[in-house]
Write a protein that holds these residues in place. Sequence first.
Motif, PDB file in Angstrom:
ATOM      1  N   GLU A   1      -1.529   3.502  -5.006  1.00  0.00           N
ATOM      2  CA  GLU A   1      -2.282   1.823  -5.159  1.00  0.00           C
ATOM      3  C   GLU A   1      -0.575   1.439  -5.431  1.00  0.00           C
ATOM      4  OE1 GLU A   1      -4.233  -1.643  -7.275  1.00  0.00           O
ATOM      5  OE2 GLU A   1      -4.757   0.282  -7.899  1.00  0.00           O
ATOM      6  N   GLN A   2       0.388   2.689  -6.051  1.00  0.00           N
ATOM      7  CA  GLN A   2       1.851   2.085  -6.615  1.00  0.00           C
ATOM      8  C   GLN A   2       2.240   2.355  -5.627  1.00  0.00           C
ATOM      9  OE1 GLN A   2       2.276   5.153  -9.503  1.00  0.00           O
ATOM     10  NE2 GLN A   2       1.404   4.517 -10.289  1.00  0.00           N
TER      11      GLN A   2
ATOM     12  N   GLN B   1       2.464  -0.954  -3.838  1.00  0.00           N
ATOM     13  CA  GLN B   1       2.592  -2.272  -4.633  1.00  0.00           C
ATOM     14  C   GLN B   1       4.216  -1.889  -4.495  1.00  0.00           C
ATOM     15  OE1 GLN B   1       1.645  -4.400  -7.251  1.00  0.00           O
ATOM     16  NE2 GLN B   1       3.278  -5.535  -6.813  1.00  0.00           N
ATOM     17  N   GLU B   2       5.128  -0.645  -3.961  1.00  0.00           N
ATOM     18  CA  GLU B   2       6.275  -0.647  -4.007  1.00  0.00           C
ATOM     19  C   GLU B   2       7.038  -1.023  -2.737  1.00  0.00           C
ATOM     20  OE1 GLU B   2      10.393   0.871  -4.975  1.00  0.00           O
ATOM     21  OE2 GLU B   2       8.504   0.294  -6.622  1.00  0.00           O
TER      22      GLU B   2
ATOM     23  N   LYS C   1       5.646  -4.307  -1.076  1.00  0.00           N
ATOM     24  CA  LYS C   1       5.885  -5.315  -2.353  1.00  0.00           C
ATOM     25  C   LYS C   1       6.460  -5.482  -2.566  1.00  0.00           C
ATOM     26  CE  LYS C   1       2.600  -8.616  -3.132  1.00  0.00           C
ATOM     27  NZ  LYS C   1       1.751  -8.995  -3.960  1.00  0.00           N
ATOM     28  N   ASN C   2       7.050  -5.017  -3.509  1.00  0.00           N
ATOM     29  CA  ASN C   2       8.114  -4.723  -4.960  1.00  0.00           C
ATOM     30  C   ASN C   2       9.388  -4.919  -4.126  1.00  0.00           C
ATOM     31  OD1 ASN C   2       6.611  -5.040  -6.472  1.00  0.00           O
ATOM     32  ND2 ASN C   2       7.109  -3.629  -7.068  1.00  0.00           N
TER      33      ASN C   2
ATOM     34  N   PHE D   1      -4.264  -5.687  -0.747  1.00  0.00           N
ATOM     35  CA  PHE D   1      -2.674  -6.574  -0.252  1.00  0.00           C
ATOM     36  C   PHE D   1      -2.247  -6.935   0.205  1.00  0.00           C
ATOM     37  CE2 PHE D   1      -1.919  -2.243  -3.520  1.00  0.00           C
ATOM     38  CZ  PHE D   1      -0.175  -3.114  -4.676  1.00  0.00           C
TER      39      PHE D   1
END
Length: 422
Positions: A95-96, A99-100, A102-103, A151
């Motif tokens: 999940e991290q 998210q990365e 997306k970031n 996401f």
Amino acid sequence: MRLKLVAALVLLALALAACNKKQKAQTIGEGSTSAGAGSAAASASPLPTVAPITAPTSPARVAVDQTAQVIVYGYHRFVNQVRRPDTEITPQMFEQQMQELKNRGITVIGMQDFLAWKRGEKNIPPRCAIISFDDGWKSQYDVAWSIMKKFGYTFTMFIYTEGVRGGHFGGGEAITWEQLAEMRDAGVDIQAHSETHQDLRKPYDKVAKKKLSPPEYEQWLRNEVGRCKETLEQRLGIKVNCFAVPYGFYNQHIKDVAKGVGYEAVFTVYGQPITFRSTMDSLGRYLIEGNKPKVFVDAISMIATSSAGGAPVAEVGSSNIASKPADGETIHNPLPLISANLSAFGAIDPGSVTMRVSGLGVVPASFDPKTNTVSYQVTKKLRDKCSVIVEAKSGGKKVEAHWTFAVEEAGAAASPAATPKK
């Protein structure tokens, strides 16, 4: 007097009968569908207006960003306690990483959108990622899918068919056909990963537990590469056009077999950024391991850091430019006149037309704006395969076409040294 009255009544009756017959005939001609009046109705009644039926056409070329780059990630199992870091990762780390993406401004795209971009049919953002899950573990259904939903990311499943529940290698941790069908219905892309997931270069059948003779190996290889495709298509009612090579082990023969059974793209595990020009028979993926999180970050750093790509380029198919020599043609003159009609490019800036020839680079081609023809007389002998790229600016965008022809000098085929390969 009575006779005259009777005669008058008879004449009146005949007249009325004739009138009714005429009116009936008109009625049939206007709308009746009775069997006796079918042809009359077809000729007398106006036909309804319908839209003309047009023949299906090939997808139109669009202005695609040929400077865009794509990275492909590969995952296997998702577990809370990692025991086999080469194929396992925790849900938290996964999940991290999502998210990365997306970031960092990396757009996750679907496999079919990627293929459409490679065909020049659809544009994609400048920096993209494709997420793929290998083998068909049930944790991909139970764990990873919910994270991807969170996401709004799409992804691809590379399935080896004997690893699905009920197959030779489909144990309790394997996904089921019912779960795959559910994911299919939700829009998940499902592709092939062989039948039994073994090194396809080695002539050994681990199901039959036997070494294979050359003819047996050829049949086995075609089953591993082609029959798994057929199984997925028949069991799930889908179109399978991608193949992920087990362990990333492959050779030219395996690639040839994959192409022969209808795959559009073949994926390996040798991670690399994919560009518009990347060959389709060995597309690298970054396999993520639980104890090597740096691989994920390194893959992102490998693609451009800017958020904007280069100028969009529209590609025109070689069949639309009347190229000479033609695409795929074999010629015997090593000094040909190379030409193409660029009318399909649209309104061209004459000063922007360039021609590139493999082995020669940019050549001093001439362009005739009256005929929209670009041409170049070759002065240095060409050999073997020759690729030509013609570029121009039209409507503020770059347009290009490319084609390839072969050169075989006259008499070369008859030379004693030129013996056919076995």
